[in-house]
Design a protein around this motif. Sequence first.
Motif, PDB file in Angstrom:
ATOM      1  N   UNK A  73      50.132  48.944  40.486  1.00 44.55           N
ATOM      2  CA  UNK A  73      48.904  49.658  40.179  1.00 44.55           C
ATOM      3  C   UNK A  73      48.942  50.154  38.743  1.00 44.55           C
ATOM      4  N   UNK A  74      47.750  50.380  38.194  1.00 49.09           N
ATOM      5  CA  UNK A  74      47.658  50.963  36.853  1.00 49.09           C
ATOM      6  C   UNK A  74      48.464  52.256  36.842  1.00 49.09           C
ATOM      7  N   UNK A  75      49.218  52.446  35.796  1.00 47.49           N
ATOM      8  CA  UNK A  75      50.063  53.631  35.701  1.00 47.49           C
ATOM      9  C   UNK A  75      51.507  53.368  36.091  1.00 47.49           C
ATOM     10  N   UNK A 106      41.560  52.297  46.485  1.00 49.74           N
ATOM     11  CA  UNK A 106      40.375  51.698  45.891  1.00 49.74           C
ATOM     12  C   UNK A 106      40.197  52.252  44.471  1.00 49.74           C
ATOM     13  N   UNK A 107      39.449  51.543  43.673  1.00 46.13           N
ATOM     14  CA  UNK A 107      39.125  51.978  42.307  1.00 46.13           C
ATOM     15  C   UNK A 107      40.345  52.058  41.385  1.00 46.13           C
ATOM     16  N   UNK A 108      41.404  51.333  41.690  1.00 39.07           N
ATOM     17  CA  UNK A 108      42.605  51.348  40.854  1.00 39.07           C
ATOM     18  C   UNK A 108      42.874  49.930  40.355  1.00 39.07           C
ATOM     19  N   UNK A 109      42.870  49.697  39.042  1.00 36.61           N
ATOM     20  CA  UNK A 109      43.206  48.377  38.519  1.00 36.61           C
ATOM     21  C   UNK A 109      44.655  48.027  38.855  1.00 36.61           C
ATOM     22  N   UNK A 158      38.817  47.434  42.479  1.00 35.13           N
ATOM     23  CA  UNK A 158      37.871  47.041  43.528  1.00 35.13           C
ATOM     24  C   UNK A 158      37.213  48.296  44.084  1.00 35.13           C
ATOM     25  N   UNK A 159      35.936  48.183  44.469  1.00 34.10           N
ATOM     26  CA  UNK A 159      35.284  49.345  45.064  1.00 34.10           C
ATOM     27  C   UNK A 159      35.783  49.635  46.475  1.00 34.10           C
ATOM     28  N   UNK A 160      36.496  48.707  47.067  1.00 32.97           N
ATOM     29  CA  UNK A 160      36.994  48.838  48.440  1.00 32.97           C
ATOM     30  C   UNK A 160      36.902  47.493  49.137  1.00 32.97           C
TER      31      UNK A 160
END
Length: 150
Positions: A102-104, A140-143, A124-126
């Motif tokens: 995940x990003x981070x 969700x919402x995590x690149x 992704x929005x989910x």
Amino acid sequence: MTALHLVPVRFRDARAFCAMWHRHHPPPVGMVFAVGVADENAVLRGVAVIGRPVARHYDDGRTLEVTRTATDSLRNANSMLYGAAWRAARALGYTRLITYTQAGETGASLRAAGWRAVAERAARPGWTTPSRPRAARGTEQIPRSLWEAA
């Protein structure tokens, strides 16, 4: 420095270890195989769970995915698990092994094990759709970054 060695891990034990130590995902629901790393006292310090790829277009019969790794923060345990997962997958006849961060997350353990980032995936929005509703899992919402064993 703690001496580490690889150990076999049963699915129920891998699930329990992931439930205790994984930062952001629940335990996996299935696997092809798992591998663990233990210290000199035979205490399990980390696990890697390897299964079929989550993305159906990667599920070609020759590709596996590291779906979870979890450690108790012991230095070098995660990179040892990633290296062992790739060696085991190749020994079983697989030609590709992938995973995501995940990003981070820095991917330092992956790079140390010789993996390389091959793609960036937008957030992704989910996963829910009108025809197949799914509960949100908090990821969700995590690149993400797609990695491949080299």
